[in-house]
Design a protein around this motif. Structure first.
Motif, short mmCIF file in Angstrom:
data_model
loop_
_atom_site.label_atom_id
_atom_site.label_comp_id
_atom_site.label_asym_id
_atom_site.label_seq_id
_atom_site.Cartn_x
_atom_site.Cartn_y
_atom_site.Cartn_z
N PHE A 75 -0.40 15.08 -4.43
CA PHE A 75 -0.06 14.01 -5.37
C PHE A 75 -0.30 14.49 -6.80
O PHE A 75 -1.35 15.05 -7.10
CB PHE A 75 -0.92 12.77 -5.12
CG PHE A 75 -0.64 12.09 -3.81
CD1 PHE A 75 0.66 11.85 -3.40
CD2 PHE A 75 -1.68 11.67 -3.00
CE1 PHE A 75 0.93 11.21 -2.20
CE2 PHE A 75 -1.43 11.03 -1.79
CZ PHE A 75 -0.11 10.80 -1.40
N PHE A 174 10.52 12.26 -1.89
CA PHE A 174 9.89 11.13 -1.21
C PHE A 174 9.01 10.40 -2.20
O PHE A 174 8.22 11.02 -2.92
CB PHE A 174 9.01 11.61 -0.05
CG PHE A 174 9.78 12.03 1.18
CD1 PHE A 174 10.35 11.09 2.02
CD2 PHE A 174 9.90 13.37 1.50
CE1 PHE A 174 11.03 11.47 3.16
CE2 PHE A 174 10.58 13.77 2.64
CZ PHE A 174 11.15 12.82 3.47
N SER A 175 9.10 9.09 -2.25
CA SER A 175 8.24 8.31 -3.14
C SER A 175 7.29 7.45 -2.31
O SER A 175 7.56 7.11 -1.16
CB SER A 175 9.07 7.41 -4.05
OG SER A 175 9.82 6.48 -3.30
N THR A 176 6.16 7.14 -2.91
CA THR A 176 5.19 6.24 -2.29
C THR A 176 4.45 5.53 -3.42
O THR A 176 4.80 5.68 -4.58
CB THR A 176 4.22 7.01 -1.37
OG1 THR A 176 3.39 6.08 -0.67
CG2 THR A 176 3.35 7.97 -2.15
N GLN A 177 3.46 4.73 -3.07
CA GLN A 177 2.71 3.99 -4.07
C GLN A 177 1.23 4.32 -3.98
O GLN A 177 0.70 4.51 -2.88
CB GLN A 177 2.93 2.49 -3.91
CG GLN A 177 4.35 2.04 -4.24
CD GLN A 177 4.53 0.55 -4.11
OE1 GLN A 177 3.98 -0.08 -3.22
NE2 GLN A 177 5.31 -0.04 -5.01
N SER A 182 -0.93 -4.04 -3.86
CA SER A 182 0.47 -3.67 -3.96
C SER A 182 1.07 -4.01 -5.31
O SER A 182 1.86 -3.24 -5.87
CB SER A 182 1.27 -4.36 -2.85
OG SER A 182 1.14 -5.76 -2.94
N LEU A 187 4.20 3.92 -8.77
CA LEU A 187 5.10 4.79 -8.02
C LEU A 187 4.73 6.25 -8.27
O LEU A 187 4.62 6.69 -9.41
CB LEU A 187 6.54 4.56 -8.47
CG LEU A 187 7.62 5.39 -7.76
CD1 LEU A 187 7.78 4.93 -6.31
CD2 LEU A 187 8.95 5.28 -8.50
N TYR A 189 5.09 10.45 -6.25
CA TYR A 189 5.95 11.21 -5.36
C TYR A 189 5.13 12.21 -4.55
O TYR A 189 4.10 12.72 -5.01
CB TYR A 189 7.01 11.98 -6.15
CG TYR A 189 7.89 11.10 -7.00
CD1 TYR A 189 9.00 10.47 -6.44
CD2 TYR A 189 7.61 10.89 -8.35
CE1 TYR A 189 9.81 9.65 -7.22
CE2 TYR A 189 8.42 10.08 -9.13
CZ TYR A 189 9.52 9.46 -8.56
OH TYR A 189 10.31 8.65 -9.32
N LEU A 190 5.60 12.48 -3.34
CA LEU A 190 5.11 13.65 -2.61
C LEU A 190 5.78 14.86 -3.25
O LEU A 190 7.00 14.86 -3.44
CB LEU A 190 5.49 13.57 -1.13
CG LEU A 190 4.89 12.43 -0.31
CD1 LEU A 190 5.41 12.48 1.12
CD2 LEU A 190 3.37 12.51 -0.31
N ASN A 226 13.41 15.07 1.17
CA ASN A 226 14.20 14.19 2.05
C ASN A 226 15.59 14.79 2.21
O ASN A 226 16.57 14.29 1.66
CB ASN A 226 14.26 12.78 1.47
CG ASN A 226 14.78 11.78 2.48
OD1 ASN A 226 14.88 12.06 3.66
ND2 ASN A 226 15.13 10.59 1.99
#
Length: 493
Positions: A75, A174-177, A182, A187, A189-190, A226
């Protein structure tokens, strides 16, 4: 005795089957029908992969006084990927076939057509096709790319039709939080590559290590993409491992270092036992936005020559981009010329998984032994002894009369020097075969003569010849043969 190397597409199926059956690579979460383009390394695969990573890391850091290591986090601050260009331009051109519903990379379809033209001896047509594609991609002309596919009458291999959709850009990150709640999450990214972790730590390493340009930072780590089309086993995966080294140089000297690392990296692959006929350089026709020179080292996989490693002259793009966005100077004061500058970078980047696949494909050997009615097929993995998952198997001829206990005693005396296994199940010939199939270079057989004079028979995997040696000499003799020093000697010669 005749060796046969498979070089057709069908060979890949045999290699995939072998990899699973003998504990090298498994489909991820297979009991739930797996996850596309994600794989797990089994008990033999993890040993082979770790050996490859170790020999790469040591070749970089031990054989070069000016290269040090790093392990950056997966990260990173999302602005990292804004500066690097990944947020805005890390895209692949995607196209779908309306009949099969299958998705393809448009550039890959055209590259495969160009490769087919080359195979037909039409090199000029192939080159013109690639140049035409590159011109469209550079201009962002996706409709032009689609038109080339139509003009070339490229058909979907599943439906055998040319009923294509428009070409669209597809971001590969790839995105994540990150965040406990929440609504407050950010936001992130990997990481899609490991290089940026090196760039943002350039000054940390330079200052704390008192490094002088030129110097390099080497790193092994996971990256995530991805991929639109992930295929050819572990060649293209969504989770993969990179072995990268960024070499920081004085501006104006980058091409000299680019040439040096280009040759050094080719020499590395040859030292691992890959024949020169299975390797070639492929200069990039279309350069990435950050590069002023780029070349791939390609290996002849069962599905053709494909990229295994890239060597790039990245100029000062990365450090300059991070300096501009972070507003933190990324400059180096060079005492030799009494000047501040942002270093240029020469990158070497090899996929650990692709190297693993190349080594596995290269090692997979079918051999005809015997004659007449005694003729039979033998399969073995011809790994360099230093890379083999298991270096030696100790086999008692029988389990009784103290032979098994003697064999265990030998195992205990050498197992801390190199990876050793013990096997007393079944006939001795079947045990040889088991070791051949996972690439063990040496089998040590304990027999009745061992009990009399403390000697054992050492069988060579490749030649199947046997040599009688003293137990006292085992560690030194086998240790010499399986040491990574044998690889390093070739790199230094």
């Amino acid at each position: 005795m005749e060796n046969k190397k498979q070089d057709t597409a069908s060979a890949l199926k045999d290699i995939i089957s072998h990899a699973k059956e003998y504990g090298f690579v498994f489909p991820s979460s297979e009991i739930y029908d797996g996850l596309q383009a994600v794989y797990d390394y089994g008990q033999n695969g993890v040993e082979l992969k770790n050996n490859l990573k170790t020999v790469w890391y040591k070749a970089m850091t031990m054989l070069n006084d000016n290269v040090v290591g790093l392990d950056a986090s997966i990260f990173m601050h999302p602005l990292t990927w804004k500066a690097s260009g990944h947020v805005d331009s890390f895209n692949d051109p995607m196209i779908d076939n309306k009949d099969s519903k299958k998705r393809y990379r448009a550039d890959t379809l055209l590259e495969e057509r160009a490769a087919a033209l080359e195979d037909e001896g039409k090199e000029a047509e192939a080159k013109a096709l690639l140049q035409k594609m590159a011109k469209c991609l550079d201009a962002g002309d996706l409709e032009g790319v689609r038109q080339i596919i139509i003009d070339e009458n490229i058909k979907c291999p599943v439906s055998n039709t040319a009923n294509w959709t428009e070409v669209r850009q597809f971001n590969l990150m790839f995105s994540t939080q990150v965040g406990a709640v929440s609504e407050d999450a950010s936001l992130i990214y990997l990481r899609p590559e490991t290089a940026q972790g090196i760039f943002v730590n350039f000054l940390n390493v330079q200052k704390t290590g008192r490094m002088k340009v030129p110097f390099g930072i080497a790193q092994i780590g996971k990256a995530f993409r991805n991929e639109i089309v992930a295929r050819n086993f572990i060649f293209r995966m969504r989770e993969f491992e990179q072995m990268e080294m960024q070499f920081f140089v004085r501006p104006g000297t980058e091409m000299e270092w680019y040439s040096k690392w280009k040759e050094t990296r080719m020499k590395f692959h040859l030292a691992l036992g890959i024949p020169a006929t299975s390797l070639k350089f492929h200069d990039h026709d279309k350069l990435a936005h950050y590069a002023n020179a780029a070349v791939d080292i390609e290996y002849k996989f069962p599905f053709g020559f494909k990229e295994m490693e890239g060597i790039h002259s990245r100029t000062d793009f990365d450090l300059k981009a991070h300096q501009d966005l972070s507003r933190k100077k990324q400059q180096y004061f060079d005492p030799e010329i009494n000047e501040n500058y942002i270093p240029y970078v020469v990158e070497t980047s090899v996929g650990a998984d692709r190297l693993f696949l190349a080594i596995l494909c290269n090692a997979y050997t079918e051999e005809t032994v015997g004659e007449g009615e005694q003729e039979k097929q033998r399969v073995f993995l011809n790994f360099h002894p230093a890379l083999a998952p298991v270096k030696v198997a100790v086999l008692p001829l029988v389990k009784k009369d103290g032979l098994a206990e003697k064999a265990q005693e030998i195992v205990n005396s050498i197992k801390f020097a190199f990876n050793t296994t013990y096997d007393d199940g079944g006939a001795i010939g079947k045990r040889y075969t088991r070791q051949d199939l996972i690439g063990t270079p040496y089998c040590v057989v304990v027999d009745y003569q061992t009990m009399e004079d403390n000697t054992v028979t050492v069988r060579d995997r490749n030649t199947m010849t046997q040599e009688r040696i003293s137990i006292a000499d085992l560690k030194e003799k086998i240790g010499y043969a399986v040491s990574m020093e044998r690889i390093f000697e070739k790199l230094l010669s």
